[in-house]
Design an enzyme around this catalytic site. Structure first.
Site, mmCIF file in Angstrom:
data_model
loop_
_atom_site.group_PDB
_atom_site.id
_atom_site.type_symbol
_atom_site.label_atom_id
_atom_site.label_comp_id
_atom_site.label_asym_id
_atom_site.label_seq_id
_atom_site.Cartn_x
_atom_site.Cartn_y
_atom_site.Cartn_z
ATOM 1 N N LEU A 16 0.801 -1.378 -0.070
ATOM 2 C CA LEU A 16 0.008 -0.065 -0.031
ATOM 3 C C LEU A 16 0.964 1.211 -0.096
ATOM 4 O O LEU A 16 1.798 1.628 0.962
ATOM 5 C CB LEU A 16 -0.954 -0.048 1.313
ATOM 6 C CG LEU A 16 -1.818 -1.123 1.533
ATOM 7 C CD1 LEU A 16 -2.662 -1.096 2.705
ATOM 8 C CD2 LEU A 16 -2.710 -1.493 0.219
ATOM 9 N N ALA A 17 0.938 2.087 -1.074
ATOM 10 C CA ALA A 17 1.823 3.395 -1.149
ATOM 11 C C ALA A 17 0.934 4.433 -1.812
ATOM 12 O O ALA A 17 1.637 5.042 -2.374
ATOM 13 C CB ALA A 17 2.973 2.745 -2.005
ATOM 14 N N GLY A 19 -1.345 6.565 -0.291
ATOM 15 C CA GLY A 19 -1.836 7.510 0.678
ATOM 16 C C GLY A 19 -0.875 8.850 0.664
ATOM 17 O O GLY A 19 0.064 8.959 0.117
ATOM 18 N N ARG A 23 0.219 13.637 7.920
ATOM 19 C CA ARG A 23 0.689 13.876 9.149
ATOM 20 C C ARG A 23 2.262 14.264 8.835
ATOM 21 O O ARG A 23 3.000 14.912 9.815
ATOM 22 C CB ARG A 23 0.597 12.613 9.997
ATOM 23 C CG ARG A 23 -0.765 12.807 10.680
ATOM 24 C CD ARG A 23 -1.007 11.097 11.134
ATOM 25 N NE ARG A 23 -1.145 10.324 10.203
ATOM 26 C CZ ARG A 23 -1.587 8.925 10.351
ATOM 27 N NH1 ARG A 23 -1.780 8.470 11.735
ATOM 28 N NH2 ARG A 23 -1.707 8.014 9.613
ATOM 29 N N GLY A 90 -8.813 5.317 1.970
ATOM 30 C CA GLY A 90 -8.578 4.365 3.143
ATOM 31 C C GLY A 90 -7.950 3.054 2.621
ATOM 32 O O GLY A 90 -7.895 2.854 1.242
ATOM 33 N N ASN A 403 38.461 22.452 -19.541
ATOM 34 C CA ASN A 403 37.719 21.279 -20.694
ATOM 35 C C ASN A 403 36.461 21.768 -21.143
ATOM 36 O O ASN A 403 35.907 20.827 -22.027
ATOM 37 C CB ASN A 403 37.528 20.121 -19.800
ATOM 38 C CG ASN A 403 36.551 20.402 -18.579
ATOM 39 O OD1 ASN A 403 36.468 21.577 -17.995
ATOM 40 N ND2 ASN A 403 35.733 19.703 -17.977
HETATM 41 C C1 UD1 Z 1 -2.754 1.571 9.624
HETATM 42 C C2 UD1 Z 1 -3.845 0.595 10.143
HETATM 43 C C3 UD1 Z 1 -3.698 0.554 11.786
HETATM 44 C C4 UD1 Z 1 -2.218 -0.048 11.946
HETATM 45 C C5 UD1 Z 1 -1.171 0.853 11.201
HETATM 46 C C6 UD1 Z 1 -0.015 0.121 11.327
HETATM 47 C C7 UD1 Z 1 -5.789 0.805 8.935
HETATM 48 C C8 UD1 Z 1 -7.265 1.396 8.874
HETATM 49 N N1 UD1 Z 1 -5.113 1.243 9.909
HETATM 50 O O1 UD1 Z 1 -3.169 2.994 10.245
HETATM 51 O O2 UD1 Z 1 -4.567 -0.421 12.197
HETATM 52 O O3 UD1 Z 1 -2.131 -0.078 13.381
HETATM 53 O O4 UD1 Z 1 -1.694 1.319 9.875
HETATM 54 O O5 UD1 Z 1 1.261 1.006 10.968
HETATM 55 O O6 UD1 Z 1 -5.562 0.200 7.892
HETATM 56 N N2 UD1 Z 1 -2.928 3.864 1.872
HETATM 57 C C9 UD1 Z 1 -3.398 3.980 0.546
HETATM 58 N N3 UD1 Z 1 -4.370 4.376 0.225
HETATM 59 C C10 UD1 Z 1 -5.350 5.097 1.201
HETATM 60 C C11 UD1 Z 1 -4.916 4.978 2.497
HETATM 61 C C12 UD1 Z 1 -3.368 4.568 2.905
HETATM 62 O O7 UD1 Z 1 -2.650 3.615 -0.093
HETATM 63 O O8 UD1 Z 1 -6.348 5.443 0.775
HETATM 64 C C13 UD1 Z 1 -1.455 3.736 2.389
HETATM 65 C C14 UD1 Z 1 -0.679 4.549 2.901
HETATM 66 O O9 UD1 Z 1 0.293 5.061 1.810
HETATM 67 C C15 UD1 Z 1 0.313 3.906 3.952
HETATM 68 C C16 UD1 Z 1 -0.613 2.786 4.354
HETATM 69 O O10 UD1 Z 1 -1.585 2.468 3.366
HETATM 70 O O11 UD1 Z 1 1.574 3.135 3.273
HETATM 71 C C17 UD1 Z 1 -1.221 2.866 5.697
HETATM 72 O O12 UD1 Z 1 -1.850 4.054 5.797
HETATM 73 P P1 UD1 Z 1 -2.229 5.129 6.925
HETATM 74 O O13 UD1 Z 1 -2.830 6.057 6.806
HETATM 75 O O14 UD1 Z 1 -0.658 5.348 7.505
HETATM 76 O O15 UD1 Z 1 -2.675 3.863 7.967
HETATM 77 P P2 UD1 Z 1 -2.421 4.183 9.818
HETATM 78 O O16 UD1 Z 1 -3.469 5.369 10.327
HETATM 79 O O17 UD1 Z 1 -1.021 4.161 10.017
HETATM 80 CA CA CA Z 2 0.780 4.436 9.104
#
Ligand code: UD1
Ligand code: CA
Length: 474
Positions: A16-17, A19, A23, A90, A403
């Site tokens: 998943l990459a 997002g 923050r 999400g 040069n």
């Molecule tokens: C997520 C988990 C949480 C866990 C934590 C661990 C969910 C809802 N929550 O929270 O339970 O403890 O990771 O680190 O999954 N991403 C997408 N598309 C989106 C949203 C996110 O690709 O629409 C990717 C982000 O780039 C990231 C990863 O998913 O690499 C996690 O997303 P992030 O928003 O950081 O989740 P957390 O709030 O950390």
């Molecule tokens: Ca995270």
């Protein structure tokens, strides 16, 4: 040969990459922020390849093209499939972006978060093994969890009275009591691909963030009578996620400490001040080399044994032989330094510069795409670009290879045992033969023959070249 009792299904990995990384408060996508000199997502991708999956699926969205480029740089030649999540709704929605590829696939899918960079492939292999062994390989989902002294920010694991998995609750949706739980969801899972996508269809966004949570899937599977299990891991550091810059800095410090301590304890490297040394994980340093404070060793640098790297120097993708001294405040990028060479203080080597064994570069000397031959010296205030210099040659103080003519770069070739006088301008393209010499302040615009001595502006021959006098037949 003993046959494994459980037939293992093909393995795929999904990262998943997509997002935003709100923050981080950054214009750069979170997964592109660097740890140990490489984007976060690259760490995860490299670990994924160690599992030898059939394919690695990467969900991209925010700054998709840049993320793609970074990943391809890391995974050159691997089977990578990019899937696009149009809107960042999400983690559940992110996984859903890969639906058409995986929903009918009879395979095991490891889901990784692009912002959890420290996870080791050995841990993932153990997760997959646990997943396959549990319930004779019929497990729908295995969740990687860990207990943290401070679980703030992570999704919490809720276990039922029987101690079995019940559900995951996000921090923002958790009750005060649920927040007391210190077992957290690492954001790393192993799924039966078909079962994952079937449960994913039922995920709703009626939560505090209005997002489709992947974390709702395990409970949905369990409610549907599927086997869901927990793989609890002991090493909290490995699952640390990066959500903000303070967490990133913490991980950077962890990685750096780990590298420096490994080099001291296993590699026999001396660090004068270990807390003030920066060594990338992909760098190698030999035994009995001493590293002074504030030295940065980056990229894929190789340093031999018995070297001394003095304070304030930075080496990026450098190859350094044995018994080399890099004096204070040098910058060395993409260059090679042979055994027994001395560099600096305040020298700059770049663009595939090569210093052959025993050569010396002194203060305020820059070498670019230049080969300095065995035991040759350029000791003071010199620029050598696009040049080759033979063996035992001395380049006088203030020498410059001119040069660049404003449009093109030209080469300078200097032979063996040459004496280039102080402040010589070598107007390229130009060749100086073996045993030749130039007078101080010469501007050399024409080739200098072997043994010839030239002086002046422009330089003219004072002593004839060996070859020219041979030709005259005297
Ligand atoms: C997520 C988990 C949480 C866990 C934590 C661990 C969910 C809802 N929550 O929270 O339970 O403890 O990771 O680190 O999954 N991403 C997408 N598309 C989106 C949203 C996110 O690709 O629409 C990717 C982000 O780039 C990231 C990863 O998913 O690499 C996690 O997303 P992030 O928003 O950081 O989740 P957390 O709030 O950390
Ligand atoms: Ca995270």
């Amino acid at each position: 040969m003993s046959e494994s009792p459980i037939e293992q299904k093909p393995l795929n990995v999904l990262v998943l990459a997509a997002g935003l990384g709100t923050r981080m408060r950054s214009d750069l996508a979170k997964v592109l922020h660097e740890l140990d000199g490489r984007p976060l997502v690259n760490h995860v991708c490299r670990t994924a390849t160690a599992l030898a999956p059939e394919s690695i699926y990467i969900v991209i969205g925010h700054q998709a093209e840049d993320v793609k480029e970074a990943v391809l740089h890391e995974l050159d030649g691997q089977k990578v499939v990019f899937v696009t999540q149009e809107q960042q709704l999400g983690t559940g929605d992110a996984v859903n972006a890969a639906r058409s590829f995986l929903e009918n696939s009879d395979s095991t899918l490891v889901v990784l978060s692009g912002d959890v960079p420290m996870i080791r492939h050995e841990t993932l292999a153990a997760l997959v093994q646990h997943h396959h062994r549990f319930r004779d390989g019929e497990t729908a989902c295995t969740i990687l969890t860990v207990r943290l002294s401070d679980p703030t920010g992570y999704g919490r694991i809720v276990r039922g009275g029987d101690g079995e998995f019940e559900r995951i609750v996000e921090q923002k949706d958790a009750t005060e009591e649920e927040r007391q739980t210190n077992e957290i969801n690492a954001g790393i899972y192993c799924f039966d691909a078909r079962k994952l996508f079937s449960a994913l269809s039922a995920v709703k966004n009626n939560n505090s963030q209005g997002e489709y949570y992947l974390t709702d899937v395990p409970a949905l599977l369990k409610d549907a009578g599927e086997a869901v299990t927990i793989f609890q891991h002991g090493d909290a550091q490995e699952i640390e996620g990066v959500n903000n810059r303070a967490q990133l800095a913490d991980l950077e410090r962890t990685v750096r400490r780990r590298n420096v301590w490994r080099l001291m304890l296993e590699g026999g490297v001396t660090f004068i001040d270990p807390k003030n040394a920066y060594v990338s994980s992909d760098s190698v340093i030999g035994r009995d080399t001493t590293i002074y404070p504030n030295v940065f060793i980056e990229g894929t640098t190789r340093i031999g044994s018995g070297c001394v790297i003095r304070p304030g120097s930075r080496l990026v993708n450098a190859a350094v032989g044995d018994n080399v001294e890099v004096r204070d405040n040098c910058l060395i990028t993409d260059s090679e330094i042979g055994d027994g060479c001395t560099v600096g203080p305040m020298a700059h080597l770049r663009g595939k510069a090569v210093m052959v064994e025993g050569s010396k570069v002194g203060n305020f000397v820059e070498l670019k795409k230049t080969r300095l031959g065995k035991r040759s010296k350029a000791s003071h205030l010199t620029y050598l670009g696009d040049a080759t210099i033979g063996e035992g040659t001395n380049i006088g103080a203030g020498t410059i290879t001119c040069n660049y003519d404003g449009k093109n770069k030209h080469e300078t070739h200097i032979g063996d045992r040459v004496k280039i006088g102080s402040d010589t301008m070598l107007v390229a393209p130009v060749t100086v033969g073996d045993d030749a010499a130039t007078g101080a302040g010469s501007v050399v615009t024409k080739n200098v023959g072997p043994g010839e001595l030239v002086v002046g502006v422009p330089a003219v021959a004072l002593k004839k070249s060996r070859s020219r006098s041979d030709e005259s037949g005297s």
